[in-house]
Design an enzyme around this catalytic site. Structure first.
Site, PDB file in Angstrom:
ATOM      1  CE1 TYR A   1      -2.371   5.354  -0.593  1.00  0.00           C
ATOM      2  CE2 TYR A   1      -2.586   4.076   1.188  1.00  0.00           C
ATOM      3  CZ  TYR A   1      -1.806   4.384   0.348  1.00  0.00           C
ATOM      4  OH  TYR A   1      -0.135   3.809   0.373  1.00  0.00           O
TER       5      TYR A   1
ATOM      6  CE  LYS B   1      -4.567   0.385   7.277  1.00  0.00           C
ATOM      7  NZ  LYS B   1      -5.048   1.285   5.865  1.00  0.00           N
TER       8      LYS B   1
ATOM      9  CG  ASP C   1      -9.972   0.314   0.228  1.00  0.00           C
ATOM     10  OD1 ASP C   1      -9.908  -0.690   1.248  1.00  0.00           O
ATOM     11  OD2 ASP C   1      -9.065   0.914  -0.290  1.00  0.00           O
TER      12      ASP C   1
HETATM   13  C1  LIG Z   1      -4.452   1.081   4.917  1.00  0.00           C
HETATM   14  C2  LIG Z   1      -5.499   1.722   4.130  1.00  0.00           C
HETATM   15  C3  LIG Z   1      -5.034   0.792   2.063  1.00  0.00           C
HETATM   16  C4  LIG Z   1      -3.863  -0.544   1.484  1.00  0.00           C
HETATM   17  O1  LIG Z   1      -3.017  -1.332   2.923  1.00  0.00           O
HETATM   18  P1  LIG Z   1      -1.482  -1.246   2.883  1.00  0.00           P
HETATM   19  O2  LIG Z   1      -1.684  -2.535   3.559  1.00  0.00           O
HETATM   20  O3  LIG Z   1      -1.180  -0.283   3.423  1.00  0.00           O
HETATM   21  O4  LIG Z   1      -1.480  -1.404   1.466  1.00  0.00           O
HETATM   22  C5  LIG Z   1      -6.022   0.831   0.867  1.00  0.00           C
HETATM   23  N1  LIG Z   1      -7.890   0.829   1.724  1.00  0.00           N
HETATM   24  C6  LIG Z   1      -7.855   1.633   2.443  1.00  0.00           C
HETATM   25  C7  LIG Z   1      -8.691   2.019   2.846  1.00  0.00           C
HETATM   26  C8  LIG Z   1      -6.390   1.369   4.141  1.00  0.00           C
HETATM   27  O5  LIG Z   1      -6.696   2.091   4.625  1.00  0.00           O
END
Ligand SMILES: *Cc1c(COP(=O)(O)O)cnc(C)c1O
Length: 429
Positions: free
Chosen positions: A144, A267, A239
């Site tokens: 994701y 995060k 990511d």
């Molecule tokens: C949570 C998450 C996102 C999205 O971040 P948001 O602050 O919710 O937009 C993107 N990539 C990864 C790997 C994530 O865990």
């Protein structure tokens, strides 16, 4: 029958918000029932509006690695809030956080702050496409990367929990420029790059899968990503929105010793406030406006309150033995879970990297999205609800990671292992 305060609030919320929530993963759709409405968090615990207390392993879905309302973060925010909440002009706070980030994350020389992980990914992809003048982005099934249009293809937890195969509203022309491959599959990666390599702008990957449940990279997988992108002049994007400052101070890239071209953060970097960031070498990042022609902006980017929380969070994380301690406690919890499962004769696969962990109810090894999906989600549903009754709060989906914080105590971990046993037993009967 009396309804709970959470139920009452959920009905109200549904009148004014789609599904009663501001992010779909918060709804309890895949586990049945209504989401709990929370009103307080302190340390490793949260309280709902019905005065129930829970040991929390959600941690706001990852950011709260030092628990809720940590005094050092709260005090700094109190000092800052009286000085104004946003200026839309540069501040010294932005430099301080950026300096911390580039000193901690090995591949970063320059970093741009944004407001969410989604924004970080969106911007990194634009940059990759902009500098290569190519369109195709390769992603992995079950990973994701936020709700960016071109990334909502086989995108893991949120959609998997809700059983959404593909998202309407994504323009076909965009979707066709996203190619997906199975996670951990080097053979398919090489086959694709042999044919399409010169048309590929970049690869984006969660270096440790965290949004199909936790799926660590097999040895050689990340190395192969680095190799094929280098060879074809494509951009390798890690990511690390979930893994950054979570699995190690330098993120997964320091753990596995791979240097991506671009890194996305989110995060933990915001210390519980909305922050995202993306960065890489100075040369690459100088293509971003105002230095370069690739445009990316934000009214509240680098917000002084958000920077303050991030700065304090990274200071806390830089103290000695924080990560050893997280490792010890997470290992202890998972070992306890494992013993429980064995005692009860339940099939489960445990995946863990540092303080992020998953227990999949399957007899297969979980190495990709296919194997993750072999999990018994009906059993998870019973387990989840029984665990909640025992006072332990985890994410309401089989396909989400659990997060240990630095403030969970050994006693709480033992309590959680007991609760886990009771919940497993109840779900099994
Ligand atoms: C949570 C998450 C996102 C999205 O971040 P948001 O602050 O919710 O937009 C993107 N990539 C990864 C790997 C994530 O865990």
């Amino acid at each position: 029958m009396n309804i709970t305060q959470s139920e009452r609030l959920f009905h109200k919320a549904c009148n004014v918000m789609p599904g009663g929530v501001n992010s779909p993963v918060r709804a309890f759709q895949s586990v049945g029932g209504n989401p709990l409405f929370l009103k307080k968090g302190y340390g490793s615990r949260v309280w709902d509006v019905d005065e129930n207390e829970y040991i929390d392993y959600v941690g706001s879905w990852g950011p709260l690695i030092f628990g809720h309302a940590h005094s050092q973060i709260v005090d700094a925010l109190k000092r800052q809030v009286g000085l104004g909440t946003s200026y839309g002009a540069p501040t010294e706070l932005e430099i301080e956080l950026a300096e911390q980030v580039v000193s901690l994350v090995p591949s970063l020389e320059v970093v741009r702050m944004v407001n969410s992980g989604t924004e970080a990914v969106m911007s990194a992809i634009r940059l990759a496409r902009g500098v290569t003048s190519r369109d195709i982005i390769v992603k992995f099934e079950g990973c994701y990367h936020g709700h960016v249009d071109s990334m909502l293809v086989k995108a893991g937890s949120g959609l998997a929990s809700l059983g959404i195969p593909e998202c309407p509203g994504i323009v076909e022309d965009l979707a066709k420029n996203t190619l997906t491959l199975p996670f951990n599959n080097v053979k398919k990666l090489r086959e694709l790059f042999d044919v399409e390599g010169d048309n590929i702008a970049g690869i984006i990957v969660e270096p440790i899968g965290g949004n199909m449940g936790v799926v660590p990279p097999k040895s050689g997988f990340l190395e192969a990503l680095r190799e094929v992108t280098k060879k074809t002049g494509s951009i390798l994007i890690f990511d690390e929105v979930m893994t950054g400052f979570r699995v190690a101070l330098g993120g997964a890239q320091s753990l596995y010793n791979i240097s991506p071209d671009l890194t996305c953060l989110g995060k933990v970097i915001g210390g519980g406030l909305p922050v995202g960031a993306y960065g890489g070498s100075k040369q690459l990042m100088d293509n971003i406006s105002p230095m370069g022609s690739i445009y990316q902006a934000g009214t509240l980017s680098g917000n002084p309150l958000a920077m303050t929380a991030g700065i304090e969070m990274l200071k806390l994380l830089s103290a000695p033995s924080v990560y050893d301690n997280l490792e010890y406690k997470s290992e202890k919890l998972c070992a306890g879970y494992k013993l429980n499962v064995e005692k009860l004769g339940i099939s489960a696969c445990f995946n863990r990297v540092g303080s992020m962990f998953s227990m999949f109810f399957t007899d297969q090894d979980v190495v990709d999205f296919e194997s993750a999906k072999s999990s018994n989600t009906k059993f998870f549903q019973s387990y989840f609800n029984a665990l909640l009754e025992e006072g332990v709060y985890i994410a309401p989906s089989q396909f989400e990671a659990g997060f240990m914080s630095a403030v969970h105590t050994n006693e709480e971990i033992e309590q959680t292992i007991d609760a886990n046993y009771k919940a497993l037993q109840k779900a099994y009967s």
